[in-house]
Design an enzyme around this catalytic site. Sequence first.
Site, PDB file in Angstrom:
ATOM      1  N   ASN A  10      -9.607  24.059  32.096  1.00 16.09           N
ATOM      2  CA  ASN A  10     -10.147  23.567  30.646  1.00 16.09           C
ATOM      3  C   ASN A  10     -11.484  24.007  29.564  1.00 16.09           C
ATOM      4  O   ASN A  10     -12.268  22.881  30.304  1.00 16.09           O
ATOM      5  CB  ASN A  10      -9.233  22.837  30.301  1.00 16.09           C
ATOM      6  CG  ASN A  10      -9.172  23.069  28.688  1.00 16.09           C
ATOM      7  OD1 ASN A  10     -10.110  22.911  27.993  1.00 16.09           O
ATOM      8  ND2 ASN A  10      -7.961  22.526  27.748  1.00 16.09           N
ATOM      9  N   LYS A  13     -12.563  21.168  27.750  1.00 18.92           N
ATOM     10  CA  LYS A  13     -12.798  20.094  28.001  1.00 18.92           C
ATOM     11  C   LYS A  13     -13.911  20.067  28.962  1.00 18.92           C
ATOM     12  O   LYS A  13     -15.161  19.346  28.695  1.00 18.92           O
ATOM     13  CB  LYS A  13     -12.110  19.992  29.452  1.00 18.92           C
ATOM     14  CG  LYS A  13     -11.027  19.627  28.605  1.00 18.92           C
ATOM     15  CD  LYS A  13      -9.980  18.702  29.749  1.00 18.92           C
ATOM     16  CE  LYS A  13      -8.047  17.836  29.378  1.00 18.92           C
ATOM     17  NZ  LYS A  13      -7.718  18.324  30.797  1.00 18.92           N
ATOM     18  N   ASP A  73      -7.081  13.288  32.025  1.00 17.40           N
ATOM     19  CA  ASP A  73      -5.978  14.173  31.694  1.00 17.40           C
ATOM     20  C   ASP A  73      -6.056  13.534  30.822  1.00 17.40           C
ATOM     21  O   ASP A  73      -5.931  12.035  30.129  1.00 17.40           O
ATOM     22  CB  ASP A  73      -5.230  13.350  33.036  1.00 17.40           C
ATOM     23  CG  ASP A  73      -3.457  14.027  32.990  1.00 17.40           C
ATOM     24  OD1 ASP A  73      -3.288  15.405  33.264  1.00 17.40           O
ATOM     25  OD2 ASP A  73      -2.321  13.572  31.825  1.00 17.40           O
ATOM     26  N   SER A  74      -5.670  14.305  29.796  1.00 12.36           N
ATOM     27  CA  SER A  74      -5.052  14.197  28.265  1.00 12.36           C
ATOM     28  C   SER A  74      -3.687  14.649  27.995  1.00 12.36           C
ATOM     29  O   SER A  74      -3.189  15.562  27.957  1.00 12.36           O
ATOM     30  CB  SER A  74      -6.645  13.924  27.273  1.00 12.36           C
ATOM     31  OG  SER A  74      -6.600  15.709  27.532  1.00 12.36           O
ATOM     32  N   GLY A 157      -7.197  23.345  21.918  1.00  8.10           N
ATOM     33  CA  GLY A 157      -5.421  23.073  21.454  1.00  8.10           C
ATOM     34  C   GLY A 157      -4.903  22.598  20.116  1.00  8.10           C
ATOM     35  O   GLY A 157      -4.806  23.234  18.652  1.00  8.10           O
ATOM     36  N   ASP A 159      -6.499  21.028  17.801  1.00  5.84           N
ATOM     37  CA  ASP A 159      -7.560  20.569  16.787  1.00  5.84           C
ATOM     38  C   ASP A 159      -7.078  20.607  14.988  1.00  5.84           C
ATOM     39  O   ASP A 159      -7.333  19.852  14.371  1.00  5.84           O
ATOM     40  CB  ASP A 159      -8.433  20.915  17.215  1.00  5.84           C
ATOM     41  CG  ASP A 159      -9.160  19.699  18.809  1.00  5.84           C
ATOM     42  OD1 ASP A 159      -8.340  18.595  18.002  1.00  5.84           O
ATOM     43  OD2 ASP A 159     -10.142  19.614  19.115  1.00  5.84           O
ATOM     44  N   ARG A 185     -11.254  11.416  24.296  1.00  9.48           N
ATOM     45  CA  ARG A 185     -12.675  11.863  24.870  1.00  9.48           C
ATOM     46  C   ARG A 185     -13.859  11.195  25.164  1.00  9.48           C
ATOM     47  O   ARG A 185     -14.474  10.525  25.780  1.00  9.48           O
ATOM     48  CB  ARG A 185     -12.420  13.724  25.782  1.00  9.48           C
ATOM     49  CG  ARG A 185     -13.076  13.599  26.410  1.00  9.48           C
ATOM     50  CD  ARG A 185     -12.888  15.236  26.498  1.00  9.48           C
ATOM     51  NE  ARG A 185     -11.260  15.283  26.600  1.00  9.48           N
ATOM     52  CZ  ARG A 185     -10.589  16.755  26.278  1.00  9.48           C
ATOM     53  NH1 ARG A 185     -11.025  16.224  25.388  1.00  9.48           N
ATOM     54  NH2 ARG A 185      -9.273  16.196  26.204  1.00  9.48           N
TER      55      ARG A 185
HETATM   56  P1  IMP Z   1      -4.390  18.332  30.273  1.00 12.06           P
HETATM   57  O1  IMP Z   1      -5.410  19.461  31.259  1.00 12.06           O
HETATM   58  O2  IMP Z   1      -3.222  18.720  31.580  1.00 12.06           O
HETATM   59  O3  IMP Z   1      -4.645  16.807  31.159  1.00 12.06           O
HETATM   60  O4  IMP Z   1      -3.872  18.554  29.794  1.00 12.06           O
HETATM   61  C1  IMP Z   1      -4.566  18.689  28.401  1.00 12.06           C
HETATM   62  C2  IMP Z   1      -4.170  18.777  27.060  1.00 12.06           C
HETATM   63  O5  IMP Z   1      -3.261  18.248  26.450  1.00 12.06           O
HETATM   64  C3  IMP Z   1      -4.719  20.443  26.951  1.00 12.06           C
HETATM   65  O6  IMP Z   1      -4.309  21.620  26.863  1.00 12.06           O
HETATM   66  C4  IMP Z   1      -4.019  20.413  25.154  1.00 12.06           C
HETATM   67  O7  IMP Z   1      -2.997  21.166  24.726  1.00 12.06           O
HETATM   68  C5  IMP Z   1      -3.965  18.871  24.895  1.00 12.06           C
HETATM   69  N1  IMP Z   1      -5.316  18.323  24.115  1.00 12.06           N
HETATM   70  C6  IMP Z   1      -5.995  16.863  25.014  1.00 12.06           C
HETATM   71  N2  IMP Z   1      -7.338  16.839  24.890  1.00 12.06           N
HETATM   72  C7  IMP Z   1      -6.654  17.735  23.195  1.00 12.06           C
HETATM   73  C8  IMP Z   1      -7.922  18.022  22.520  1.00 12.06           C
HETATM   74  O8  IMP Z   1      -9.102  16.961  22.274  1.00 12.06           O
HETATM   75  N3  IMP Z   1      -8.068  18.574  21.001  1.00 12.06           N
HETATM   76  C9  IMP Z   1      -6.964  18.914  21.257  1.00 12.06           C
HETATM   77  N4  IMP Z   1      -6.202  19.444  22.195  1.00 12.06           N
HETATM   78  C10 IMP Z   1      -6.289  18.461  22.927  1.00 12.06           C
END
Ligand code: IMP
Length: 202
Positions: A10, A13, A73-74, A157, A159, A185
């Site tokens: 990503n 990130k 992971d978020s 994402g 935001d 984050r």
């Molecule tokens: P992961 O890669 O499985 O951790 O998925 C994280 C997903 O959460 C991202 O692809 C976004 O959809 C959402 N996400 C996490 N952090 C943010 C952020 O800071 N802004 C916007 N979307 C976020």
Amino acid sequence: MNTMILATKNAGKLREVREIFPELTILSMTEIGLDPEIIEDGTTFAENALIKARAVHAALGENPEGYAVIADDSGIEIDYMDKAPGVYSSRYLGEDTPYTYKNQVILDNLKDAGPGQRTCRYVAAIAVVLADGQELVTEEACEGEIAYSPAGEGGFGYDPIFYVPMYGKNMAELTPDEKNRISHRGKALRRMRACLQAGKSW
Ligand code: IMP
């Protein structure tokens, strides 16, 4: 040891982790030629962050450079949607679906939700696996509300539809510094920095 491998593809990130950890060289797993299969089947952000960090640590093999691995992971929890999409945030409505569409679906889901019913939060778990296998995890949240319409071009994402009451703006309208100061984050990574410094492992 001032290089860490970030277990992500990503770009959003990667950019933010680099902004928040300027003292480290952060390389993405792609940059060092790694693309292990990672099955994110955990039920919590912390479990999934550890799954990613462990997978890339294992893929490093002998790891003669002594790289540590860091993973994020978020996701977003929307109270009106029973905390969905949560750990499924990236997969919500399809991994490759544009966020303009995903965000519009969320706005439509919340069309009858008034003030006080639009609360949500971003959550981030950060996992680090050090070269010797030692593991650390931190987790933080950033509270907000689902806006009534998208705004802003920054971030990534969700935001554009994440309203930040403290700034009176949507997350995508903030500068990178403003976002990193209050974001899930940013907070989880600064906590991780403190853990790493306290452990004197690097
Ligand atoms: P992961 O890669 O499985 O951790 O998925 C994280 C997903 O959460 C991202 O692809 C976004 O959809 C959402 N996400 C996490 N952090 C943010 C952020 O800071 N802004 C916007 N979307 C976020």
